[in-house]
Design an enzyme around this catalytic site. Structure first.
Site, PDB file in Angstrom:
ATOM      1  N   CYS A   2      62.004 -22.595  56.647  1.00 29.39           N
ATOM      2  CA  CYS A   2      62.581 -21.249  56.758  1.00 29.39           C
ATOM      3  C   CYS A   2      64.098 -21.401  56.706  1.00 29.39           C
ATOM      4  CB  CYS A   2      62.206 -20.621  58.088  1.00 29.39           C
ATOM      5  SG  CYS A   2      60.448 -20.599  58.390  1.00 29.39           S
ATOM      6  N   ARG A  27      64.745 -21.206  50.758  1.00 29.63           N
ATOM      7  CA  ARG A  27      64.000 -21.960  51.783  1.00 29.63           C
ATOM      8  C   ARG A  27      62.750 -21.231  52.244  1.00 29.63           C
ATOM      9  NH1 ARG A  27      66.716 -25.985  54.067  1.00 29.63           N
ATOM     10  NH2 ARG A  27      65.371 -25.893  55.877  1.00 29.63           N
ATOM     11  N   TRP A  75      59.227 -18.863  55.861  1.00 25.89           N
ATOM     12  CA  TRP A  75      58.196 -19.474  55.020  1.00 25.89           C
ATOM     13  C   TRP A  75      57.063 -19.731  55.994  1.00 25.89           C
ATOM     14  CZ3 TRP A  75      57.386 -20.017  49.971  1.00 25.89           C
ATOM     15  CH2 TRP A  75      56.331 -20.819  49.562  1.00 25.89           C
ATOM     16  N   ASN A 101      63.033 -22.596  62.678  1.00 32.79           N
ATOM     17  CA  ASN A 101      62.521 -23.194  61.445  1.00 32.79           C
ATOM     18  C   ASN A 101      61.784 -24.451  61.859  1.00 32.79           C
ATOM     19  OD1 ASN A 101      62.012 -24.338  58.949  1.00 32.79           O
ATOM     20  ND2 ASN A 101      64.068 -25.204  58.755  1.00 32.79           N
ATOM     21  N   GLY A 102      60.474 -24.516  61.622  1.00 35.56           N
ATOM     22  CA  GLY A 102      59.717 -25.714  61.980  1.00 35.56           C
ATOM     23  C   GLY A 102      58.308 -25.355  62.435  1.00 35.56           C
ATOM     24  N   GLU A 488      48.782 -36.182  35.017  1.00 33.03           N
ATOM     25  CA  GLU A 488      49.876 -35.462  35.692  1.00 33.03           C
ATOM     26  C   GLU A 488      51.228 -35.922  35.162  1.00 33.03           C
ATOM     27  OE1 GLU A 488      50.263 -32.913  37.315  1.00 33.03           O
ATOM     28  OE2 GLU A 488      52.179 -33.133  38.357  1.00 33.03           O
ATOM     29  N   LYS A 492      54.030 -33.508  33.392  1.00 30.14           N
ATOM     30  CA  LYS A 492      55.428 -33.423  33.858  1.00 30.14           C
ATOM     31  C   LYS A 492      56.382 -33.582  32.682  1.00 30.14           C
ATOM     32  CE  LYS A 492      55.166 -31.819  37.048  1.00 30.14           C
ATOM     33  NZ  LYS A 492      53.813 -31.539  37.267  1.00 30.14           N
ATOM     34  N   GLU A 495      56.248 -30.572  30.131  1.00 25.33           N
ATOM     35  CA  GLU A 495      56.695 -29.227  30.527  1.00 25.33           C
ATOM     36  C   GLU A 495      58.188 -29.162  30.793  1.00 25.33           C
ATOM     37  OE1 GLU A 495      55.144 -27.553  34.118  1.00 25.33           O
ATOM     38  OE2 GLU A 495      54.861 -29.480  35.043  1.00 25.33           O
ATOM     39  N   HIS A 511      38.575 -45.648  21.822  1.00 18.09           N
ATOM     40  CA  HIS A 511      37.728 -44.586  21.252  1.00 18.09           C
ATOM     41  C   HIS A 511      38.551 -43.589  20.449  1.00 18.09           C
ATOM     42  CE1 HIS A 511      34.337 -46.085  23.552  1.00 18.09           C
ATOM     43  NE2 HIS A 511      35.166 -46.228  24.558  1.00 18.09           N
ATOM     44  N   LYS A 610      56.744 -20.016  37.330  1.00 16.57           N
ATOM     45  CA  LYS A 610      56.335 -20.813  38.496  1.00 16.57           C
ATOM     46  C   LYS A 610      54.920 -20.452  38.915  1.00 16.57           C
ATOM     47  CE  LYS A 610      56.510 -23.789  41.684  1.00 16.57           C
ATOM     48  NZ  LYS A 610      56.310 -25.203  41.272  1.00 16.57           N
TER      49      LYS A 610
HETATM   50  C1  AGP Z   1      52.712 -27.815  37.060  1.00  9.90           C
HETATM   51  O1  AGP Z   1      53.930 -28.539  37.049  1.00  9.90           O
HETATM   52  C2  AGP Z   1      52.881 -26.413  36.521  1.00  9.90           C
HETATM   53  N1  AGP Z   1      53.913 -25.739  37.177  1.00  9.90           N
HETATM   54  C3  AGP Z   1      51.553 -25.662  36.431  1.00  9.90           C
HETATM   55  O2  AGP Z   1      50.636 -26.469  35.721  1.00  9.90           O
HETATM   56  C4  AGP Z   1      50.890 -25.304  37.791  1.00  9.90           C
HETATM   57  O3  AGP Z   1      50.428 -26.470  38.427  1.00  9.90           O
HETATM   58  C5  AGP Z   1      49.709 -24.370  37.502  1.00  9.90           C
HETATM   59  O4  AGP Z   1      50.199 -23.199  36.909  1.00  9.90           O
HETATM   60  C6  AGP Z   1      48.918 -24.001  38.767  1.00  9.90           C
HETATM   61  O5  AGP Z   1      49.750 -23.306  39.653  1.00  9.90           O
HETATM   62  P1  AGP Z   1      49.238 -23.096  41.175  1.00  9.90           P
HETATM   63  O6  AGP Z   1      49.121 -24.463  41.766  1.00  9.90           O
HETATM   64  O7  AGP Z   1      50.312 -22.268  41.807  1.00  9.90           O
HETATM   65  O8  AGP Z   1      47.918 -22.417  41.117  1.00  9.90           O
END
Ligand code: AGP
Length: 615
Positions: A2, A27, A75, A101-102, A488, A492, A495, A511, A610
């Protein structure tokens, strides 16, 4: 995580606090509130929503005059985001007000004791318990506020940055810190309090950062007195002259939120297992699971649903649940699951993983599962989010707000929760031996320090990034627990740097993908010293013979891979099941540095949001 802000001095407090809260919204932003003291009166205004919602509500609900005030942007960790759970919180008498905050871990036991002594509570928060504990001690032992805070904090377990105001002593504010940051801005006959310097840097750059287990009584016209919470002994404060810009402060001095969040992982993994992983007692306590444990132990199948990084965390969980608890697991892309007319049985357990808790496909998929009578367990980072509310029960990650679009700390805290869950079930259904169970509990507690060690490779990783920043394709390979990490790592890179990358199980090379290998194709291979090590070595030799450049992620001290690979990045030794928590770190840093070197917008990559709240 927070944001807290406080002011005591010669200026009007409200404008300073409001602007300060806006600067701290990174935050936490699910609710906000302000307390102002003027003419012997305490005025509190607080609301669910953002600081802008607080500003609108305050315009019509309180007189915003006053030269002392506290502000908070939340938060949520305990209690869903709503008006009554917002901070500040007042004590029963109305004389004391706190912002926090905590997380106070033992708040429930303290609350029960206070209720027996006649206290009542408006909210579900741990913070309201703390302010009433301080009041109980202050009243009962006839103490000044500072001493009462010190006594109270010696009775709580958890993390806090707090500011407390006493209407009966309106020329001071008491602050304290353990595990959450707290800065004191020192001006000309005025003091500022905040989670970081961004709310006061325009007024003064003289700052005092409390250390853990320190507290201070801030009194107008006096020197700030800093004391140790444990024994009330005086501490000589270190006042520094800040040279940071506002933007640098919001990012904690890091150039991007993503890098800040990568470096927050040791702390937020600790926050996520705090109060749940109790190795000294030899137990794991998952409050969201305890009343539904039989659903997990009796489950014939666990279906894990998620998107993107959360889906990758689900793949790691598949290995964890099947290896530890011997329960069959299926991992589904939410977007596929919701439309393919899946077979869902009423005794299925569904785990929905989502950082934002608002991903449309995941929300729709769990609604479908619930229509078929399945039990849904949410693993979310945002308290009170749609997926959290739609789930029958769940466990929150305590990663704090993740501002960077690329998920980093969300991934490792999701795996932390899923690991705790898998171990909890394996203990309950007897599929894991006592010795193995304790071995895993003790090792899990060491993970944050090992993540710290993995982060220490950052400079070396930046050098590797410099070499490969202009590559057009990457391949990421891993086996077993590290196959999802390969996926993963590829995500990263894709994206945030816009370089095409694919993750594959290392054994899949022959394969098809091996046809792609040539000297233009850098290959990242996760080759930690575990069950598949020798097989991964032979995969590396296959790749090497086709002249690809190889970047190996290896166990500290590995002497074999370095004879084959062009570069090696070391991670500390750990149990095989916990390697994803470490091997993902160098892949996060590699993608970050390549993206920066390519001039990409790391925190807000093109075409991405996001939270994907639309189909
Ligand atoms: C991952 O780096 C991306 N931002 C994206 O794949 C994300 O993980 C996906 O949209 C799922 O989001 P969520 O975890 O908020 O459901």
């Amino acid at each position: 995580m927070c944001g807290i802000v406080g002011y005591i001095g010669h200026r009007e407090a409200y404008p300073i606090i409001l602007k300060g809260l806006k600067r701290l919204e990174y935050r936490g932003y699910d609710s906000a509130g302000v307390m102002l003291y003027d003419n012997a009166e305490i005025k509190i205004c607080k609301t669910k929503g953002k600081v802008i919602d607080l500003e609108q509500k305050a315009q019509t609900s309180i007189d915003t005059g006053g030269k002392i005030g506290l502000g908070h942007t939340r938060w949520a960790t305990h209690g869903v985001p709503n008006d009554v759970n917002s901070h500040p919180h007042a004590s029963n008498s109305g004389n004391l007000v706190i912002i926090h905050n905590g997380i106070i871990e033992n708040y429930d036991a303290i609350k029960k004791t206070l209720i027996k002594r006649g206290y009542h509570f408006q909210s579900d928060t741990d913070t309201e318990v703390l302010v009433n504990l301080i009041e109980e001690i202050k009243t009962n032992q006839n103490l000044k506020l500072g001493k009462a805070v010190q006594v109270a904090l010696n009775q709580v377990v958890g993390a806090y940055a707090i500011a407390v105001f006493d209407k009966q002593k309106p020329d001071e504010i008491v602050v304290a810190r353990l595990g959450s940051p707290l800065a004191i801005g020192i001006g000309e006959n005025e003091f500022f309090i905040a989670s970081d310097a961004s709310p006061f840097i325009e007024y003064t750059n003289n700052a005092l950062y409390l250390e853990d287990e320190e507290m201070a009584v801030i009194r107008l016209g006096k020197e700030v007195k800093v004391r140790k919470i444990a024994d009330d002994s005086l501490v000589t404060p270190y006042i520094q002259e800040l040279q940071l810009s506002l933007d640098q402060i919001e990012k904690g001095g890091y150039p991007h939120f993503m890098l800040k969040e990568i470096y927050e992982q040791p702390a937020v993994i600790t926050d996520t297992y705090r109060g749940r992983l109790l190795p000294n007692q030899g137990i794991i306590k998952m409050s969201g699971m305890e009343d539904h444990l039989q659903k997990f132990t009796n489950a014939k199948r666990i279906i894990i649903i998620g998107c993107g990084t959360s889906w990758h965390a689900g793949l790691v969980a598949e290995y964890l649940f099947e290896d530890f608890a011997r329960i069959p697991v299926e991992v589904e892309y939410a977007s596929e699951f919701r439309y393919r007319n899946p077979v869902i049985l009423k005794d299925d357990v569904v785990i929905a993983i989502s950082q934002s808790g608002e991903t449309a496909d995941t929300l729709a998929a769990i609604k479908l599962a619930k229509q078929h009578g399945a039990f849904v367990y949410g693993v979310c980072n945002v308290v009170g989010s749609s997926i959290a509310r739609e789930s029958d029960s769940g466990s929150y990650t305590h990663a704090g707000p993740e501002i960077g679009v690329a998920s980093t700390k969300a991934f490792t805290t999701q795996i932390t929760v899923l690991t705790l869950m898998a171990l909890r079930i394996a203990k309950a259904n007897g599929k894991m031996s006592e010795s193995d169970y304790h071995l895993h509990l003790q090792e899990l507690e060491r993970i944050p320090a090992k993540v710290e060690q993995a982060l220490s490779q950052n400079e070396h990783i930046a050098e590797v990034a410099e070499i490969y920043k202009n590559a057009t394709n990457f391949l990421y390979l891993g086996r077993g627990f590290n196959f999802p990490v390969a996926l993963e790592g590829a995500l990263k890179l894709k994206e945030i740097s816009y370089i095409h990358a694919e993750g594959y199980p290392a054994a899949e090379m022959k394969h098809g993908p091996i046809a792609l290998i040539d000297e233009q194709m850098p290959v990242v291979v996760i080759a930690t010293k575990h069950g598949h090590y020798e097989k991964v070595i032979s995969n590396i030799q296959e790749i090497k013979s086709r002249k690809a450049k190889i970047i190996g992620v290896v166990t500290q001290g590995d002497q074999h891979v370095r004879t084959l690979a062009d570069h090696v990045i070391e991670v500390p030794e750990t149990l095989e099941a916990f390697t994803p928590l470490l091997t993902t770190i160098p892949l996060q840093l590699l993608s970050y540095h390549i993206a920066v070197l390519r001039g990409c917008n790391v925190d807000q990559p093109r075409n991405l949001a996001k939270s994907v709240t639309v189909e």
